[in-house]
Scaffold this active site. Structure first.
Site, PDB file in Angstrom:
ATOM      1  N   PHE A  26      18.084  12.856 -17.229  1.00  0.00           N
ATOM      2  CA  PHE A  26      19.309  12.550 -17.984  1.00  0.00           C
ATOM      3  C   PHE A  26      19.535  11.034 -18.004  1.00  0.00           C
ATOM      4  O   PHE A  26      19.522  10.389 -16.968  1.00  0.00           O
ATOM      5  CB  PHE A  26      20.505  13.269 -17.340  1.00  0.00           C
ATOM      6  CG  PHE A  26      21.807  12.949 -18.028  1.00  0.00           C
ATOM      7  CD1 PHE A  26      22.017  13.300 -19.360  1.00  0.00           C
ATOM      8  CD2 PHE A  26      22.817  12.265 -17.355  1.00  0.00           C
ATOM      9  CE1 PHE A  26      23.214  12.986 -19.997  1.00  0.00           C
ATOM     10  CE2 PHE A  26      24.012  11.955 -17.983  1.00  0.00           C
ATOM     11  CZ  PHE A  26      24.206  12.312 -19.315  1.00  0.00           C
ATOM     12  N   LYS A  71      18.791   4.171  -9.370  1.00  0.00           N
ATOM     13  CA  LYS A  71      20.004   4.615  -8.656  1.00  0.00           C
ATOM     14  C   LYS A  71      19.783   4.765  -7.142  1.00  0.00           C
ATOM     15  O   LYS A  71      20.650   4.396  -6.355  1.00  0.00           O
ATOM     16  CB  LYS A  71      20.468   5.942  -9.273  1.00  0.00           C
ATOM     17  CG  LYS A  71      21.786   6.444  -8.725  1.00  0.00           C
ATOM     18  CD  LYS A  71      22.339   7.565  -9.579  1.00  0.00           C
ATOM     19  CE  LYS A  71      23.521   8.261  -8.931  1.00  0.00           C
ATOM     20  NZ  LYS A  71      24.683   7.413  -8.701  1.00  0.00           N
TER      21      LYS A  71
END
Ligand SMILES: Cc1ncc(C[n+]2csc(CCOP(=O)(O)OP(=O)(O)O)c2C)c(N)n1
Length: 584
Positions: free
Chosen positions: A125, A175
């Protein structure tokens, strides 16, 4: 070797997460403003931002605007513009802004989030290969592999963005490298040394001597100054050089303001919409000193017809720019500021004296070209001419405002009719020509100069490309003055269709233009419609008198005016139309 000194050593006993290191590194590098928009992959950085108050994050309404704000901030200062965005659409929304900065050599660091390393390549995503997407439009990019390398990586990004030929650098931050659950020692290097990156600053002595001799022997020299003169901070020395040689000086669109627009030696901008005297002086020069300019097609017109009789001295910090479009006879690699200083010193060592009789003849000729008054325009009582609006802006701001522009006729009218006084005062997208640049760029300028008058000159097409930032202007109280030259069409395209397509107009009318006054009001600002010439000055004065309010002046201008002079395509530099159907 170029060494980037960062002051005292920044080591800390405390442990930091990757996200905290990003924020601390920015603070340690002296960053005061970051333009950005949050999203999943960068939320740890957004959380870390809350722990400090040294740097302000500006929440934009679209990531493209963040890049233009950072860009305008940088163009009006000597600082690197900083952007923070999330992965995927956040990053891809930055592409136009990165390309805009790249084309004009603007230092910018874009920190973009990325999906966690174990997901990269899985079409996770919001995964986009932003390094791949931006590869041709960045000076360099970095991908973070370990959290502890973050401070050094960011320092290197700043170093690369700012030194040599400046440009944008993208830093990709997965991340998992930002996670608050893992902490590391923080180490910010005191200086950056990069063995493989070592821009040449000083011109080669032999080349300097050749250039100095050619300039002193020239009968009809001209200085052709480009954006590099502004980037290198060469204005004071450029003035000395101009006056020493008593040479005419012409600037590119990017270099306006590098010398006072009212200086007697300034012959105006050159190129596609250059003045008659600038293009003529270039065409007839025997020696051209190009400083930080790249002979782009908007200057040269047809390269094969470009100034065949001139000796060309080309000075640039980027060796790949030299002789890229036009063969230089005397190439000099170096910083413009340093090379001008070297030239001034070299003049003293030469026994040649300037030929004052030749210089007098040269100025006589140039003054005859000036007498044509190529920027003169007709006015009438019914309708506002675009040039008139720019003249009014100049009068009311006394020539002191920062002026950012969008792209189109209004940009060229501003370039030609607002004589800029100082470097970094004129903010425009010259290389990429990005509509939508003006408003966010003006906002970046205002963040950098919170007390200055900042105008954004725009068109009814361009302003709609980043109009959402009016909301950001309200949130941060940015009292910019938007000078909308409303001709109710895409004027520059219309002009080209008039001249090159026998007036066949294809898709240049937006038949559902908004009411710009109401639009400004809807965003919480002041909108004023200006319809006749006798209202112009008072509306302009009223707008600038409202020190704390953003004012949008919706100026109804003559709809069919063209920008003149304009070069005739495929011709020589001085093949121009001076008015509709009037060849020079
Ligand atoms: C993003 C983008 N799309 C398209 C263009 C091509 N283009 C250059 S000038 C122009 C028209 C600009 O119209 P407007 O903003 O109304 O200004 P005007 O020329 O009327 O002053 C267009 C479409 C561009 N420069 N940038």
């Amino acid at each position: 070797m170029v060494v980037f000194t960062l002051g005292e050593k920044k080591m800390s006993e405390e442990k930091y997460s990757g996200a905290q290191m990003v924020v601390k590194a920015l603070v340690d590098l002296g960053v005061k403003h970051v333009f950005g928009y949050p999203g999943g992959s960068v939320l740890d950085i957004y959380d870390a931002l809350l722990e400090q108050d040294e740097l302000q994050h500006i929440l934009v309404r679209h990531e493209q605007a963040a890049t233009h704000m950072a860009d305008g901030y940088s163009r009006s200062t000597n600082e690197v513009g900083v952007v923070l965005v999330t992965s995927g659409p956040g990053a891809t929304n930055c592409v136009t802004g990165i390309a805009t900065a790249y084309m004009d050599s603007i230092p910018m660091v874009v920190l973009s989030g990325q999906v966690a390393t174990h997901l990269i390549g899985d079409d996770a995503f919001q995964e986009t290969d932003i390094l791949g997407c931006s590869r041709p439009i960045v000076k360099h990019s970095y991908s973070c592999r370990t959290s502890s390398e973050i401070p050094t990586m960011i320092a290197k990004a700043f170093h690369l963005a700012k030194t040599g030929r400046p440009g944008p650098v993208v830093v990709d931050l997965p991340k998992d490298k930002l996670s608050p659950n893992e902490k590391f020692s923080y180490h910010m290097p005191t200086e950056i040394k990069m063995r493989s990156y070592n821009p040449t600053i000083k011109g080669h002595n032999k080349q300097i001597k050749k250039a100095a001799k050619a300039l002193l022997e020239a009968k009809q020299p001209i200085i052709y100054a480009g954006g590099g003169t502004i980037i290198s901070g060469a204005s004071d020395l450029l003035l000395q050089l101009t006056e020493k040689l008593n040479a005419p000086i012409t600037n590119t669109l990017m270099a306006l303001g590098c010398i006072d627009g009212k200086h007697p030696n300034f012959v105006g901008m050159l190129g596609m919409h250059g003045t008659f005297e600038a293009n003529k002086s270039m065409a007839h020069a025997d020696v051209i000193l190009a400083l930080g300019a790249r002979f782009d097609d908007r200057v040269t017109n047809n390269c094969s017809k470009f100034c065949p009789n001139a000796t060309i001295i080309h000075v640039d910090i980027d060796p790949t720019s030299i002789s890229k479009n036009i063969q230089a006879h005397i190439p000099v690699v170096g910083s413009i500021e340093v090379v001008i200083q070297q030239l001034l010193t070299a003049f003293e060592d030469e026994s040649i004296t300037l030929d004052s009789a030749a210089n007098k003849n040269w100025w006589q000729q140039i003054n005859q070209w000036r007498d044509i008054q190529c920027l003169k325009y007709k006015t009438n009582k019914q309708v506002i001419m675009p040039q008139q609006a720019i003249d009014s802006l100049y009068r009311v701001t006394k020539g002191d405002a920062f002026v950012a522009s969008d792209v189109g006729q209004h940009q060229m009218f501003t370039a030609l009719h607002y004589p800029f006084k100082r470097p970094k005062q004129w903010i425009n997208s010259g290389g990429l020509g990005t509509m939508g640049f003006g408003l966010p760029a003006a906002m970046g300028v205002r963040f950098a100069h919170p007390d200055a008058d900042v105008a954004c000159v725009t068109g009814d097409g361009s302003i709609q490309m980043n109009i959402q930032e009016l909301s950001t202007c309200l949130q941060y109280n940015l009292p910019i003055k938007i000078i909308l030259l409303n001709n109710k069409n895409l004027g520059m395209v219309k002009q080209i269709q008039d001249i090159n397509y026998e007036g066949r107009h294809s898709n240049i009318y937006m038949e559902s233009l908004p009411d710009f006054v109401k639009l400004a009001e809807a965003y919480g600002h002041v909108g004023i419609k200006v319809s006749s010439p006798d209202e112009l000055d008072s509306a302009m004065e009223k707008a600038f008198a409202m020190k704390d309010r953003l004012v949008l002046l919706d100026i109804q201008i003559e709809e069919s005016e063209h920008v003149y002079p304009t070069q005739i395509r495929f011709g020589a530099i001085d093949d121009m139309f001076l008015a509709k159907g009037v060849k020079a």
